[in-house]
Design an enzyme around this catalytic site. Sequence first.
Site, short mmCIF file in Angstrom:
data_model
loop_
_atom_site.label_atom_id
_atom_site.label_comp_id
_atom_site.label_asym_id
_atom_site.label_seq_id
_atom_site.Cartn_x
_atom_site.Cartn_y
_atom_site.Cartn_z
CE LYS A 49 57.86 54.31 57.00
NZ LYS A 49 59.11 54.41 56.22
CG MET B 234 44.75 69.49 74.36
SD MET B 234 45.09 69.15 76.08
CE MET B 234 46.54 70.15 76.35
NE ARG C 18 66.41 57.09 56.25
CZ ARG C 18 65.12 57.07 55.99
NH1 ARG C 18 64.35 58.06 56.42
NH2 ARG C 18 64.57 56.10 55.30
CE1 TYR D 50 43.48 79.35 76.32
CE2 TYR D 50 43.36 77.60 74.66
CZ TYR D 50 43.21 78.03 75.98
OH TYR D 50 42.84 77.16 76.94
C1 LIG Z 1 58.73 54.49 54.86
C2 LIG Z 1 59.51 53.78 53.82
C3 LIG Z 1 58.94 53.49 52.56
C4 LIG Z 1 57.57 53.99 52.14
O1 LIG Z 1 57.69 55.31 51.67
P1 LIG Z 1 56.45 56.12 51.06
O2 LIG Z 1 57.03 57.40 50.62
O3 LIG Z 1 55.47 56.29 52.16
O4 LIG Z 1 55.90 55.30 49.95
C5 LIG Z 1 59.68 52.73 51.69
N1 LIG Z 1 60.92 52.29 52.01
C6 LIG Z 1 61.51 52.58 53.18
C7 LIG Z 1 62.88 52.08 53.46
C8 LIG Z 1 60.84 53.34 54.11
O5 LIG Z 1 61.42 53.64 55.28
#
Ligand SMILES: *Cc1c(COP(=O)(O)O)cnc(C)c1O
Length: 358
Positions: A35, A303, A130, A255
């Site tokens: 992701k 930046m 969640r 800055y």
């Molecule tokens: C992002 C995610 C993971 C991976 O987690 P890591 O800590 O990066 O290994 C696993 N399961 C779910 C549901 C996630 O959202």
Amino acid sequence: MRPLIRAVIDSHALHHNLSVIRARARGARVIAVVKANAYGHGLANTALALGEADALAVARIEEALALRAAGIGARIVLLEGVFSSAELDEAVYEKLDLVVHDASQLELLERSPEAARLPLWLKIDTGMNRLGFAVQEFGSVLARIHTLNPAPEELRLMTHLSCANEREDEVTRAQLRRFREVTHGLGYEVSIANSAAIFGDVPTGCDWVRPGLTLYGASPFADCSAESLGLKPVMTLMSSVITVRRVARGESVGYGGNWVAERDSLIAIVAAGYGDGVHRSLAAGARVLVNGARVPLAGRVSMDMLAVDVSGLDGVRVGTPVVLWGEGLPVEETAQHAGTIAYELLCSVSPRVPLELR
Ligand SMILES: *Cc1c(COP(=O)(O)O)cnc(C)c1O
């Protein structure tokens, strides 16, 4: 023409980390979490390099569609599931695995005769609060799923741990207990472990593990380096020096003029700034590698540029290579100086930064 700043992606390190994870996962199948643009490493190229994983996982349907468009036919688990019948149709068409975590998603499935063909991952909320169905409603949800008549081997159960990066944690124990209480003896495959649970030896006993961060060679633990876990950094954010100047004692740099030279200093300006994803919150004391040597930042990150104090270092000139994090400088360390975590730094590498695959 070489771009000034680039994120070098080491596919050998990716393979290496996957095999280390496999060994730790004790026979469980591996869902590689890609992701958020594969934690900043580039979605399609990372997924292609992870061809040996048993499945991929993304958060949103757009990410899954991008993977399919790149020609990736692997099993893809959609971690947040779908939110409309149009998305459900897409998921059926593209043969995605769906996480089901909310009553609205159950209703979508009940309205779609094709839905039962999809592999489903029923998510149980065991305490993270969640996503997922409460343990009290799990029985009735499972009954509704059964009336959809899914292929039994394509129904799986999952939960997510909130504190697996804390060793021997009471919350983790409670989550595992709740999960076991409601799923024990049902015979479904289960998935629980993220990176921290895999490497923290949390006894999840799951059939599928879901590593993200550790695939990319970073450690989820505050007290334990990635190197000591046997992992190698996949991304090295590299740039170069674009000018060098002498700054007299008492003069300021950058800055706000909040960095003042305590002695006559040699300052190198590096083409890397918050426009590239190098956080402005990086505090004094943060280091980068110039020609392989650790040197401190001088003044605020802007930046497009940052300044480093290279006093006493020989041979620094225009074009001298700089490592912001990665090989030789763990991203966890930089993250700590920025008051954040490796996850956020990796994800925030901006689209301006080209990825260079090795
Ligand atoms: C992002 C995610 C993971 C991976 O987690 P890591 O800590 O990066 O290994 C696993 N399961 C779910 C549901 C996630 O959202």
